[in-house]
Motif scaffolding. Structure first.
Motif, PDB file in Angstrom:
ATOM      1  N   SER A 318      24.784  89.492  24.158  1.00 43.34           N
ATOM      2  CA  SER A 318      23.570  88.745  23.812  1.00 43.34           C
ATOM      3  C   SER A 318      23.060  89.133  22.429  1.00 43.34           C
ATOM      4  O   SER A 318      22.485  88.293  21.716  1.00 43.34           O
ATOM      5  N   ALA A 319      23.286  90.381  22.015  1.00 46.01           N
ATOM      6  CA  ALA A 319      22.889  90.786  20.668  1.00 46.01           C
ATOM      7  C   ALA A 319      23.676  90.020  19.620  1.00 46.01           C
ATOM      8  O   ALA A 319      23.115  89.557  18.611  1.00 46.01           O
ATOM      9  N   LEU A 320      24.977  89.859  19.851  1.00 41.46           N
ATOM     10  CA  LEU A 320      25.798  89.112  18.892  1.00 41.46           C
ATOM     11  C   LEU A 320      25.400  87.639  18.867  1.00 41.46           C
ATOM     12  O   LEU A 320      25.310  87.029  17.789  1.00 41.46           O
ATOM     13  N   VAL A 321      25.147  87.046  20.034  1.00 39.01           N
ATOM     14  CA  VAL A 321      24.728  85.645  20.067  1.00 39.01           C
ATOM     15  C   VAL A 321      23.404  85.467  19.337  1.00 39.01           C
ATOM     16  O   VAL A 321      23.199  84.486  18.610  1.00 39.01           O
ATOM     17  N   ARG A 353      14.760  95.523  21.882  1.00 42.26           N
ATOM     18  CA  ARG A 353      13.669  95.531  20.904  1.00 42.26           C
ATOM     19  C   ARG A 353      14.201  95.777  19.489  1.00 42.26           C
ATOM     20  O   ARG A 353      13.730  95.173  18.534  1.00 42.26           O
ATOM     21  N   ALA A 354      15.205  96.636  19.360  1.00 42.02           N
ATOM     22  CA  ALA A 354      15.774  96.913  18.038  1.00 42.02           C
ATOM     23  C   ALA A 354      16.416  95.660  17.444  1.00 42.02           C
ATOM     24  O   ALA A 354      16.286  95.395  16.240  1.00 42.02           O
ATOM     25  N   VAL A 355      17.099  94.881  18.270  1.00 38.60           N
ATOM     26  CA  VAL A 355      17.709  93.637  17.791  1.00 38.60           C
ATOM     27  C   VAL A 355      16.634  92.660  17.331  1.00 38.60           C
ATOM     28  O   VAL A 355      16.738  92.037  16.261  1.00 38.60           O
ATOM     29  N   VAL A 356      15.616  92.515  18.138  1.00 41.34           N
ATOM     30  CA  VAL A 356      14.517  91.599  17.805  1.00 41.34           C
ATOM     31  C   VAL A 356      13.850  92.002  16.493  1.00 41.34           C
ATOM     32  O   VAL A 356      13.583  91.154  15.619  1.00 41.34           O
ATOM     33  N   GLY A 470      22.085  93.759   6.233  1.00 49.15           N
ATOM     34  CA  GLY A 470      21.976  95.082   6.833  1.00 49.15           C
ATOM     35  C   GLY A 470      22.292  95.104   8.312  1.00 49.15           C
ATOM     36  O   GLY A 470      22.777  94.132   8.897  1.00 49.15           O
ATOM     37  N   GLU A 471      21.994  96.224   8.935  1.00 50.32           N
ATOM     38  CA  GLU A 471      22.314  96.448  10.347  1.00 50.32           C
ATOM     39  C   GLU A 471      21.388  95.619  11.238  1.00 50.32           C
ATOM     40  O   GLU A 471      20.185  95.825  11.274  1.00 50.32           O
ATOM     41  N   VAL A 472      21.974  94.676  11.965  1.00 50.47           N
ATOM     42  CA  VAL A 472      21.190  93.827  12.868  1.00 50.47           C
ATOM     43  C   VAL A 472      21.493  94.126  14.336  1.00 50.47           C
ATOM     44  O   VAL A 472      20.763  93.679  15.220  1.00 50.47           O
ATOM     45  N   ILE A 473      22.573  94.864  14.607  1.00 43.94           N
ATOM     46  CA  ILE A 473      22.936  95.249  15.975  1.00 43.94           C
ATOM     47  C   ILE A 473      23.145  96.757  15.960  1.00 43.94           C
ATOM     48  O   ILE A 473      24.102  97.251  15.374  1.00 43.94           O
ATOM     49  N   SER A 474      22.251  97.475  16.591  1.00 42.52           N
ATOM     50  CA  SER A 474      22.285  98.930  16.471  1.00 42.52           C
ATOM     51  C   SER A 474      23.557  99.499  17.088  1.00 42.52           C
ATOM     52  O   SER A 474      24.069  98.971  18.088  1.00 42.52           O
TER      53      SER A 474
END
Length: 577
Positions: A318-321, A353-356, A470-474
């Motif tokens: 879901s993070a990648l989507v 929350r980090a992804v958001v 930058g980093e969008v998926i921890s």
């Protein structure tokens, strides 16, 4: 198919009056454009726009891709007589509107004496001057052209400003006979219009076939492909030109709409393409990601949606989507929803929350505990005396699907589903639950590739991405053991082989269409391979009802691989010792 178009089929021997006016330079304007299936007026308007650019550049001919006026692939829509007539009417109107400038060659469905053809229609002086009919009709993978079109004759070249041009239409250029006939009947160069969709390595396959045609005929060749998404397929452009001998003279970018002007010069031994720009193509992982972005972007635009919603679990899929959705549509068009239960870990809540925060999207939390309790109480009398198990786990997933669909309905946001190819293959998903949705960007991406793609996106940003750099998926999301979190301490590996093993077996069984013996020969346990095969076959009914998704391989689930739902066959062949 009762409508009739003028039976204008210029072949060898039909020479225009101005053919004797020899020219030493010929300019072709190529429109590597993105048509929309069914938008006849819109596609015609794009053609007029390109024609104005061609006229300003002093071109002799504007070339547009295969089936451009209808959009590709129109499937059974093209069988509708009213659609056929409307498409031909648009082409005739285009001819009238563009009579005082370069000729136009445009792909269109065309009816001649009651027979429907995939045609390349040449417009000159306000009229249709030639209709080239496709001879080889592809009937494999995502193509069913023999089902909808008639096979045309192998034809000779048409003439524009004294130059004789041969146009093998897409599949026609993958065979020797059409190009050879064109060379023998006087063609001076080959112009190949295409609607050729992406799969990994497809550009090299195209280039290899076209080099063969050039070597066989001794003629220069211009290969024109369309771009853009249509349902599961993405047309990746990458148009190019080859000179006799097979040397690359010119190449357009992949995926981008672009108009380019190509010059050919007559030399003592025939025509040659003047060397021009050679756009470099990105690596496979970037092309895959671009396909997923463009597929979603065009699916939204062409179906009339502007915003999406998805369930964000704190997991990698879901993070990648979510990242793909933001890159395709922008953060303002993406809503992420966390639907926690008592089994949702604090780590998952923090990762979501980090992804958001990284993507800048709207985030809503909708707990499911109360709803789950209500459903459990409702079913309690019926389920009395039975042990809790998979049914109760799936209630959680189906409740989440219900709530996400309610949000989708209420706010007009299309629901994205987030199952990867590994899960889709073996049915590790709940039908009417986490399988709910209108589109699945990662449907053809195995889990091991999901991890690699996340790492790549964290390190890479391109101008075509609407999301942040930058980093969008921890890394914590990428590195943690995958889990559906439907029970205490659940891991995907409780039910499935580890993903590197699962994906490798699926590659043999699905992508290579191999056997259990092939899996064993590749080093895998026969019983594990049989379990994966069994899961693959019994999950067919789920895939039959699943959302479409971006095609990345030659064996994507939908049109590439069509299996019966009711199927008792299993591979019982001997395996290596």
């Amino acid at each position: 198919m009762g409508f009739h178009a003028p039976a204008i089929c210029y072949i060898a021997g039909n020479i225009s009056e101005n053919e004797s006016q020899m020219t030493d330079r010929f300019r072709v304007t190529l429109a590597q454009f993105n048509p929309t299936v069914g938008d006849l007026a819109g596609n015609a308007a794009k053609a007029r726009q390109a024609w104005l650019q061609a006229r300003a550049a002093g071109a002799n001919l504007l070339a547009l891709p295969e089936m451009f006026i209808a959009g590709y692939n129109p499937q059974d829509l093209v069988l509708k007589p009213a659609f056929q007539q409307a498409a031909m009417d648009q082409v005739h109107a285009l001819a009238r509107d563009c009579s005082d400038g370069p000729a136009i060659a445009i792909g269109a469905p065309w009816v001649i004496e009651g027979r429907l053809f995939n045609a390349y229609v040449v417009l000159q002086n306000g009229e249709v001057s030639a209709v080239v009919q496709k001879h080889h009709l592809p009937n494999e993978a995502v193509f069913d052209e023999k089902r909808v079109f008639e096979e045309g004759p192998i034809m000779g070249p048409f003439s524009v400003d004294g130059v004789r041009i041969g146009s093998p239409i897409c599949e026609d250029a993958w065979h020797e006979d059409v190009a050879e006939t064109l060379e023998e009947t006087g063609a001076e160069f080959l112009l190949v219009p295409n609607g050729s969709p992406y799969y990994r390595g497809k550009h090299d396959v195209r280039l290899s076939h076209m080099v063969s045609r050039v070597v066989e005929t001794g003629l220069p060749l211009i290969y024109l492909n369309m771009v853009g998404g249509q349902d599961d397929q993405v047309f990746d452009g990458g148009s190019f030109a080859l000179n006799p001998g097979g040397a690359l003279a010119w190449q357009m970018p992949v995926f981008d709409e672009e108009v380019s002007h190509i010059d050919l010069e007559r030399q003592a031994d025939g025509w040659r393409v003047v060397d021009g720009a050679r756009a470099s193509h990105p690596p496979e992982i970037e092309q895959d990601y671009r396909v997923m972005v463009e597929a979603l972007r065009d699916y939204m635009r062409k179906t009339g949606f502007s915003k999406v919603v998805l369930g964000l679990s704190g997991g990698v899929d879901s993070a990648l989507v979510a990242a793909i959705a933001v890159d395709a549509l922008g953060a303002d068009s993406v809503r992420c929803v966390m639907l926690p239960s008592e089994y949702t870990s604090q780590a998952s809540l923090g990762d979501a929350r980090a992804v958001v925060d990284a993507l800048g999207v709207r985030y809503d939390t909708v707990p499911i505990a109360a709803g789950r309790a209500a459903i459990t109480d409702t079913l309690a009398p019926l389920f009395s005396g039975t042990a809790p198990g998979l049914t109760e786990e799936n209630i959680q997933s189906r409740l989440r699907g219900l709530l996400l669909m309610a949000i989708s309905n209420k706010f007009g946001e299309m629901l994205l589903t987030t199952g990867n190819k590994s899960e889709v293959a073996v049915g590790y998903a709940t039908i009417y639950g986490d399988m709910n949705g209108g589109y699945n960007p990662i449907k053809d991406l195995y889990k091991t590739r999901v991890f690699d793609t996340c790492r790549w996106r964290n390190e890479t940003h391109r101008a075509w991405m609407f999301g942040p750099d930058g980093e969008v998926i921890s890394p914590s999301i990428i590195d943690k053991p995958p889990s559906a979190e439907l029970r205490e301490d659940q891991k995907d590996s409780d039910s499935l082989p580890d993903y590197p093993v699962l994906d490798a077996i699926l590659d043999v069984l699905v992508d290579q269409d191999g056997s259990i013996a092939d899996c064993v020969a590749a080093g895998f346990d026969a019983d594990v391979a049989r379990k994966v095969e069994h899961l693959l076959y019994i999950s067919e009914y789920k895939r039959f009802q699943s959302a479409p998704g971006a095609r990345l391989s030659r064996r994507a689930f939908w049109l590439d691989r069509r299996y019966p739902i009711a199927n008792r066959w299993r591979d019982r062949g001997a395996v290596p010792d």
